[in-house]
Design a protein around this motif. Sequence first.
Motif, mmCIF file in Angstrom:
data_model
loop_
_atom_site.group_PDB
_atom_site.id
_atom_site.type_symbol
_atom_site.label_atom_id
_atom_site.label_comp_id
_atom_site.label_asym_id
_atom_site.label_seq_id
_atom_site.Cartn_x
_atom_site.Cartn_y
_atom_site.Cartn_z
ATOM 1 N N PHE A 99 34.522 47.839 31.372
ATOM 2 C CA PHE A 99 35.403 47.724 30.209
ATOM 3 C C PHE A 99 36.572 48.715 30.205
ATOM 4 N N VAL A 100 36.912 49.307 31.363
ATOM 5 C CA VAL A 100 38.029 50.277 31.391
ATOM 6 C C VAL A 100 39.048 49.916 32.472
ATOM 7 N N SER A 101 39.040 48.661 32.944
ATOM 8 C CA SER A 101 40.009 48.239 33.952
ATOM 9 C C SER A 101 41.331 47.854 33.295
ATOM 10 N N GLU A 102 42.300 47.486 34.128
ATOM 11 C CA GLU A 102 43.640 47.208 33.629
ATOM 12 C C GLU A 102 43.710 45.871 32.906
ATOM 13 N N THR A 103 44.662 45.770 31.983
ATOM 14 C CA THR A 103 44.894 44.507 31.283
ATOM 15 C C THR A 103 45.442 43.473 32.274
ATOM 16 N N GLY A 104 45.356 42.200 31.904
ATOM 17 C CA GLY A 104 45.826 41.123 32.777
ATOM 18 C C GLY A 104 44.813 40.700 33.816
ATOM 19 N N TRP A 105 43.572 41.142 33.661
ATOM 20 C CA TRP A 105 42.527 40.865 34.659
ATOM 21 C C TRP A 105 42.248 39.370 34.810
ATOM 22 N N ASP A 106 42.544 38.568 33.780
ATOM 23 C CA ASP A 106 42.215 37.147 33.814
ATOM 24 C C ASP A 106 43.385 36.278 34.263
ATOM 25 N N SER A 107 44.477 36.889 34.740
ATOM 26 C CA SER A 107 45.638 36.132 35.221
ATOM 27 C C SER A 107 45.935 36.557 36.651
#
Length: 317
Positions: A99-107
């Motif tokens: 839960f501390v990775s970068e945003t945009g992980w699903d694109s």
Amino acid sequence: RRAAGAVFLLAARPSAQQGVDLILLRHGQSVNNVWPRQGPLGKVDGELSSEGLQEAASAGRCISDLGHQPDLVLASALLRTQQTALLAFPEKVIHVAPFVSETGWDSSWLHPASVPRPIDDQLDFIKKQFGPGMAELLSFAWATPQEKCFPPDWNRFLQWLWENNDLQDLLARSARRSSAARRPLIALVSHGNYLGEVLSASGWDEGHPGTAEVYSTFLPIDEVAGNQTGFSRLRVQGSICPGFPGEQSAKIIWAGLAIALASILVAAFIWCKDDNGEEEGYAARQTLSPSSPKGCPDGSQVWPLLEDRTAPSRSTS
């Protein structure tokens, strides 16, 4: 920003309030922070650049010089934070946390840098770069299966951290010490957009974190009827190690290209509009006299006009 020394004194001062001191560290410059690898042109789970490796080591020296020795070091599920943590805290086990990775992980097509490589590939890369000994300090025990590490979510991270047995042991040992002992200290290595959102939500409005920038923060513990229930709202004490503006040049280049492209599109629009105006004028002249070139009036139209203009004026009496 506050002076580093002042922030350190604030962070190190013993407090009767229960909680955890938390160091937030953004990773060093990655290959995706360097032109032209931004956005869709980025590399999947890009590693640190040569400059980023130096930045990570520099951040570690800064933290050590300030007297901070973390009890627990956490990194995200992405390679660049794992490299940064290993260089900044070379004698610590680095635990990959959810839960501390970068945003945009699903694109993946738009943000390939936010998509992790398989764990085996990450470990192989670490072994080749730092050697087997350093790779053994990287633990995925709390982050398997890898897909459970997503999405990035601060509140879910706090809940996970609170339920972590190692943290509870740290808190129990801290409670048994004298009140003058320092609180448990955790270091979290994460990402610019993610940390920027967390800091902003906590009232810190000093701009986007630079690469390898370090923040001193405090996580208070909530109590209800004498029972500890979890972590409260993050308190940001300040930036203790300045970051590096390594990605600014790339952003400037992209901004320049965007402005140039917009200028070309505007010029093309104006040219097309003027060209359409000329075509409309040409069509109107052709309607008046289809037989004359480019719509110019022919002789039958011109002579009556000339006769009217050259005829002597007649006076009336």
